[in-house]
Write a protein that holds these residues in place. Structure first.
Motif, PDB file in Angstrom:
ATOM      1  N   ILE A 165       0.720  -1.108  -0.176  1.00 18.80           N
ATOM      2  CA  ILE A 165       0.074  -0.144   0.125  1.00 18.80           C
ATOM      3  C   ILE A 165       0.959   0.971  -0.098  1.00 18.80           C
ATOM      4  O   ILE A 165       1.846   1.195   0.761  1.00 18.80           O
ATOM      5  CB  ILE A 165      -1.008   0.156   1.271  1.00 18.80           C
ATOM      6  CG1 ILE A 165      -1.901  -1.320   1.273  1.00 18.80           C
ATOM      7  CG2 ILE A 165      -1.760   1.279   1.214  1.00 18.80           C
ATOM      8  CD1 ILE A 165      -2.454  -1.216   2.721  1.00 18.80           C
ATOM      9  N   ASP A 166       0.736   2.144  -0.864  1.00 21.33           N
ATOM     10  CA  ASP A 166       1.467   3.466  -1.041  1.00 21.33           C
ATOM     11  C   ASP A 166       0.589   4.535  -1.199  1.00 21.33           C
ATOM     12  O   ASP A 166      -0.101   4.530  -2.338  1.00 21.33           O
ATOM     13  CB  ASP A 166       2.639   3.132  -2.436  1.00 21.33           C
ATOM     14  CG  ASP A 166       3.647   2.158  -2.054  1.00 21.33           C
ATOM     15  OD1 ASP A 166       4.373   2.127  -1.246  1.00 21.33           O
ATOM     16  OD2 ASP A 166       3.367   1.099  -2.874  1.00 21.33           O
ATOM     17  N   LEU A 167       0.585   5.473  -0.241  1.00 23.76           N
ATOM     18  CA  LEU A 167      -0.172   6.534  -0.197  1.00 23.76           C
ATOM     19  C   LEU A 167       0.500   7.831  -0.083  1.00 23.76           C
ATOM     20  O   LEU A 167       1.527   7.805   0.820  1.00 23.76           O
ATOM     21  CB  LEU A 167      -1.554   6.365   0.721  1.00 23.76           C
ATOM     22  CG  LEU A 167      -2.387   5.192   0.726  1.00 23.76           C
ATOM     23  CD1 LEU A 167      -3.051   5.068   1.841  1.00 23.76           C
ATOM     24  CD2 LEU A 167      -3.190   5.452  -0.458  1.00 23.76           C
ATOM     25  N   PHE A 196      -5.432  12.204   0.036  1.00 27.81           N
ATOM     26  CA  PHE A 196      -4.800  10.921  -0.086  1.00 27.81           C
ATOM     27  C   PHE A 196      -4.527  10.729  -1.342  1.00 27.81           C
ATOM     28  O   PHE A 196      -5.618  10.777  -2.144  1.00 27.81           O
ATOM     29  CB  PHE A 196      -5.309   9.736   0.695  1.00 27.81           C
ATOM     30  CG  PHE A 196      -5.012   9.677   2.110  1.00 27.81           C
ATOM     31  CD1 PHE A 196      -4.518   8.727   2.786  1.00 27.81           C
ATOM     32  CD2 PHE A 196      -5.461  10.926   2.923  1.00 27.81           C
ATOM     33  CE1 PHE A 196      -4.314   8.741   4.106  1.00 27.81           C
ATOM     34  CE2 PHE A 196      -5.186  10.857   4.269  1.00 27.81           C
ATOM     35  CZ  PHE A 196      -4.708   9.754   5.103  1.00 27.81           C
ATOM     36  N   ASN A 197      -3.381  10.439  -2.033  1.00 29.84           N
ATOM     37  CA  ASN A 197      -3.130  10.098  -3.365  1.00 29.84           C
ATOM     38  C   ASN A 197      -2.677   8.652  -3.280  1.00 29.84           C
ATOM     39  O   ASN A 197      -1.665   8.401  -2.821  1.00 29.84           O
ATOM     40  CB  ASN A 197      -2.096  11.008  -4.022  1.00 29.84           C
ATOM     41  CG  ASN A 197      -2.556  12.482  -3.744  1.00 29.84           C
ATOM     42  OD1 ASN A 197      -3.507  12.731  -4.274  1.00 29.84           O
ATOM     43  ND2 ASN A 197      -1.896  13.105  -3.055  1.00 29.84           N
ATOM     44  N   ASP A 198      -3.300   7.732  -3.936  1.00 27.17           N
ATOM     45  CA  ASP A 198      -2.744   6.302  -4.478  1.00 27.17           C
ATOM     46  C   ASP A 198      -1.602   6.249  -5.202  1.00 27.17           C
ATOM     47  O   ASP A 198      -1.941   6.626  -6.451  1.00 27.17           O
ATOM     48  CB  ASP A 198      -4.134   5.423  -4.702  1.00 27.17           C
ATOM     49  CG  ASP A 198      -3.780   4.007  -4.697  1.00 27.17           C
ATOM     50  OD1 ASP A 198      -2.460   3.674  -4.436  1.00 27.17           O
ATOM     51  OD2 ASP A 198      -4.735   3.226  -4.906  1.00 27.17           O
ATOM     52  N   GLU A 199      -0.388   6.014  -4.845  1.00 29.40           N
ATOM     53  CA  GLU A 199       0.612   5.767  -5.642  1.00 29.40           C
ATOM     54  C   GLU A 199       0.391   4.656  -6.698  1.00 29.40           C
ATOM     55  O   GLU A 199       1.274   4.475  -7.580  1.00 29.40           O
ATOM     56  CB  GLU A 199       1.962   6.036  -4.909  1.00 29.40           C
ATOM     57  CG  GLU A 199       2.022   7.211  -4.129  1.00 29.40           C
ATOM     58  CD  GLU A 199       2.077   8.456  -4.753  1.00 29.40           C
ATOM     59  OE1 GLU A 199       2.845   8.585  -5.873  1.00 29.40           O
ATOM     60  OE2 GLU A 199       1.587   9.496  -4.427  1.00 29.40           O
ATOM     61  N   ASN A 200      -0.318   3.607  -6.293  1.00 28.27           N
ATOM     62  CA  ASN A 200      -0.399   2.472  -7.180  1.00 28.27           C
ATOM     63  C   ASN A 200      -1.623   2.299  -8.095  1.00 28.27           C
ATOM     64  O   ASN A 200      -1.872   1.685  -8.796  1.00 28.27           O
ATOM     65  CB  ASN A 200      -0.793   1.289  -6.111  1.00 28.27           C
ATOM     66  CG  ASN A 200       0.657   1.003  -5.315  1.00 28.27           C
ATOM     67  OD1 ASN A 200       1.734   1.353  -5.653  1.00 28.27           O
ATOM     68  ND2 ASN A 200       0.433   0.662  -3.996  1.00 28.27           N
TER      69      ASN A 200
END
Length: 190
Positions: free
Chosen positions: A108-110, A166-170
């Motif tokens: 998980i990358d946020l 929040f920004n989802d890097e995935n």
């Protein structure tokens, strides 16, 4: 399952026999307990599909007294009133984020941005990439939480709004929430 042990009295051998049967019995029960019903498995699969379709959102987003101990374990504030120098601690439970699979683990990358506004909408402070959140597990974690601390100094008495994104890097998903709060004068000390 009777058995004998050389040099052991009959009473001790009987006790060992009962203990061995109990251990074998619990191993069989543990094996049966791990079998998932077809209905449960179907519900898990449907949940996974729904999760992927869900935009990045939040099941909880609020000011808290101290950083959370774990998912759902926090002390909410009765009022969102702070004094100058108090940190603003925010608890958030994001949902709908994506996973990056690497080496049999799910990451998980946020990244988190914030914006501080007054009641007229004027942006007083902001920062993209305020912090990044990373977690890895052999399972796709669904109960995910974070505690964020904002040390905003120099705010005058008044009403404000903290916007957290929040920004989802995935994936290309992002989601935000806004928390109104007020700054009050510090109590006089004698």
């Amino acid at each position: 399952m009777p058995f004998t042990v050389k040099g052991m009295s009959a009473a001790k051998a009987a006790t060992c026999s009962i203990f061995a049967v109990a251990l074998l019995g619990s191993a069989a029960s543990a094996e049966e307990a791990t079998a998932l019903s077809a209905d449960f498995k179907a519900a898990q699969d449907a949940y996974a599909v729904t999760w992927q379709q869900q935009p990045l959102a939040f099941t909880a987003a609020k000011f808290i007294a101290l950083p959370a101990e774990s998912y759902g374990s926090y002390a909410p504030l009765e009022t969102a009133e702070f004094q100058s120098g108090d940190p603003l601690t925010v608890y958030a439970e994001p949902v709908g984020f994506s996973y990056k699979e690497t080496g049999g683990k799910y990451a998980i990358d946020l990244s988190v941005d914030f914006e501080l506004r007054n009641t007229t909408g004027q942006v007083l402070a902001s920062q993209d990439g305020f912090t990044t959140l990373h977690s890895e597990s052999f399972n796709q974690i669904r109960e995910y939480q974070t505690s964020l601390s904002f040390n905003l100094t120099g705010l005058q008495t008044g009403e404000y709004v903290l916007k957290v994104r929040f920004n989802d890097e995935n994936s290309d998903k992002s989601g935000s929430f806004e928390l109104p709060f007020s700054m009050t004068e510090a109590a006089l000390q004698n």
